[in-house]
Write an enzyme that holds these catalytic residues in place. Structure first.
Site, short mmCIF file in Angstrom:
data_model
loop_
_atom_site.label_atom_id
_atom_site.label_comp_id
_atom_site.label_asym_id
_atom_site.label_seq_id
_atom_site.Cartn_x
_atom_site.Cartn_y
_atom_site.Cartn_z
CB ILE A 64 -6.92 2.61 13.98
CG1 ILE A 64 -6.38 3.52 15.06
CG2 ILE A 64 -6.62 3.35 12.55
CD1 ILE A 64 -6.34 4.76 14.88
NE ARG A 108 3.96 -6.71 3.27
CZ ARG A 108 3.01 -6.46 3.96
NH1 ARG A 108 1.71 -6.46 4.14
NH2 ARG A 108 2.67 -4.58 3.60
CB CYS A 160 -1.92 -5.32 5.83
SG CYS A 160 -0.34 -6.11 5.66
NE ARG A 175 -3.38 2.31 2.84
CZ ARG A 175 -4.65 3.40 2.09
NH1 ARG A 175 -5.11 2.11 1.39
NH2 ARG A 175 -4.83 3.93 2.51
NE ARG A 197 -4.52 0.63 5.19
CZ ARG A 197 -2.97 0.01 5.20
NH1 ARG A 197 -2.39 -1.05 4.49
NH2 ARG A 197 -2.22 0.81 5.76
N PRO A 198 -9.22 3.53 2.13
CG PRO A 198 -11.26 5.51 2.70
CD PRO A 198 -10.20 3.97 2.83
CB VAL A 199 -6.33 6.75 -1.91
CG1 VAL A 199 -5.60 5.50 -1.74
CG2 VAL A 199 -6.93 6.65 -2.96
CG ASP A 200 -11.48 9.84 1.28
OD1 ASP A 200 -10.65 8.56 1.93
OD2 ASP A 200 -12.09 10.00 1.69
CG LEU A 201 -9.00 11.16 3.88
CD1 LEU A 201 -8.97 11.25 5.52
CD2 LEU A 201 -9.26 13.19 4.53
#
Ligand code: EPZ
Length: 429
Positions: free
Chosen positions: A338, A408, A126, A102, A131-135
């Site tokens: 979270i 990892r 993971c 990510r 887990r978006p990426v809008d922000l």
């Protein structure tokens, strides 16, 4: 696929050297894209994620030279990377590379800031939530980027360069703060990031950026102010210690009993977690070069803990604390705020005999007298290591499958633990 075999029951005694932080190393390597000069990173851990990011950066034209090991180096003493992004040959980060990690999505910020364009596949990572990426996109738009989404790719353009702006995050986000910071350092004018994440890894990146000639103030607070500069230079920077690795081994010692010095780390990086350990009856003693953890005979006391952004208790130690509390003398509650799906370890800990009930975002853990070894596997990094530390305290043999998750994020795990008396070995297949 490799497996790890553990025979539990031994106390841990000795010294464990703590590696450089994975979650600082990754954004620091990505920050190398911001300059045509060489960035030298010291104390870089040998991890699968670091190797994967080397591949991803290589695809953009970045050259990475790894300094060899010197005679007498400790097994875990980190490597030094010389990273040069002199010639960026490609501003696209393809699906095949980004989908496995990510954090690699974050290359969008330095590529856009330095090259005026970036095309980056939407991320994977993971299995711990949506887990978006809008922000992250919102932050780049506030700095003047034009964003399009096409065929699973985010295409960001700023043909005339980025300009400073005000970014107010509605929730604390580590990824959002990294991306905003890396974009803002080369934007024209001043950027203010409000409700910024205060994780120490953000501070480490900001310190490195300042050494590269950036002007970032407010480091360690929830408001970062960045005066954009026209270009950045190279520098030399040592990655800060891994607070999650530190906390994981601290919990392992609390779980098995014993006395271990965690070396090359700092108590202030994980004070909230150490405070919780003290409440469980574990002795925590900060020293000049690390933290000494011991528990000798005293019963483990139950605790109630809620995860939250730094400086509160970290989500990345939630699974390990749950393993520990499965042997407590009473009932504990752990609330995860979270990530909405970060309880994949619960059913695997149950295979070892833990008694854990789930109700929404809260787990109730009824301490049991003993755990018993079993075959287990996990779907993310921190969940996997929670099974390892539970296995160290369990009676008999545990086989941990899907070890690649551990590789990892934990450097030389078996070696560090076996040097302290654990019976742990990797079975390659
Ligand atoms: C970082 O992930 C870490 N990863 C994670 O560690 C860590 O668990 C997490 O921060 C929280 O501390 C790295 O540093 C590489 P976020 P990140 O952006 O940056 C939501 C590990 O095991 N959100 O702070 O992805 C998001 O869904 C890993 O080492 C949005 O809604 O975390 C989550 O609920 C796992 N929109 C919350 O914010 C967005 O655009 C916090 O995410 C971005 C995030």
């Amino acid at each position: 696929m490799d497996r790890i075999r553990i025979v539990g029951g031994n106390r841990l005694n000795g010294t464990i050297p703590i590696s450089g932080a994975k979650n600082a190393t990754l954004p620091l390597m990505i920050a190398s894209l911001l300059t045509a000069e060489t960035l030298i990173l010291e104390n870089v851990p040998r991890l699968a994620d670091v190797i994967q990011l080397q591949r991803i950066l290589g695809n953009h034209g970045v050259d990475i030279m790894i300094e060899g090991k010197r005679p007498g180096d400790e097994p875990a003493s980190g490597r030094t990377l010389h990273i040069s992004a002199k010639n960026i040959v490609d501003t696209t980060a393809p699906y095949e590379l980004v989908s496995t990690m990510r954090a690699s999505f974050w290359v969008i910020a330095p590529l856009l800031a330095r090259m005026g364009e970036a095309k980056v596949s939407m991320p994977g990572g993971c299995a711990i939530g949506t887990r978006p990426v809008d922000l992250l996109i919102m932050a780049l738009e506030k700095l003047g980027a034009e964003i399009e989404i096409e065929g699973g790719y985010i295409i960001a353009r700023a043909p005339n360069g980025l300009r400073g702006g005000e970014i107010i995050f509605p929730k604390v986000t580590v990824s959002g703060t990294h991306v905003a910071l890396m974009a803002a350092v080369l934007a024209k004018g001043t950027t203010v990031i409000d409700n910024a994440a205060r994780e120490p890894e953000i501070g480490d990146v900001a310190d490195c950026l300042n050494k590269m000639g950036a002007k970032v103030t407010g480091i360690g607070t929830s408001q970062l102010v960045i005066e954009g500069v026209a270009k950045l230079n190279g520098t030399r920077h040592a990655v800060l210690p891994d607070r999650i690795e530190t906390g994981t081994y601290a919990m392992a010692v609390a779980m098995t009993g014993g006395d271990v010095l965690l070396q090359n780390t700092r108590a202030d990086l994980l004070q909230s977690a150490l405070d919780v350990l003290v409440k469980t009856g574990t002795t925590v003693t900060p020293t000049n070069d690390g933290i000494r953890i011991s528990r000798n005979g005293a019963a483990l006391m139950p605790v109630d803990v809620t995860t939250a952004p730094y400086p509160e208790f970290p989500t990345d130690l939630q699974a390990q604390l749950m393993a520990l509390m499965s042997l407590a003398n009473g009932t504990s509650h752990i609330t995860e705020t979270i990530f909405e799906n970060r309880f994949m370890h619960v059913q695997e800990l149950a295979r070892l005999g833990a008694r854990i009930g789930l109700d929404g975002e809260t787990a109730t853990i009824e301490g049991v007298k003993r755990l018993r070894g079993a075959p287990v596997m996990a779907t993310d990094l921190r969940a996997s290591v929670s099974l390892v530390i539970a296995a160290l305290a369990a009676e008999g043999e545990t086989m941990v499958n899907r070890v690649y998750h551990l590789d990892r994020g934990f450097e030389k795990l078996e070696e560090k633990l076996s040097r302290c008396g654990a019976v742990i070995e990797r079975i390659s297949s």
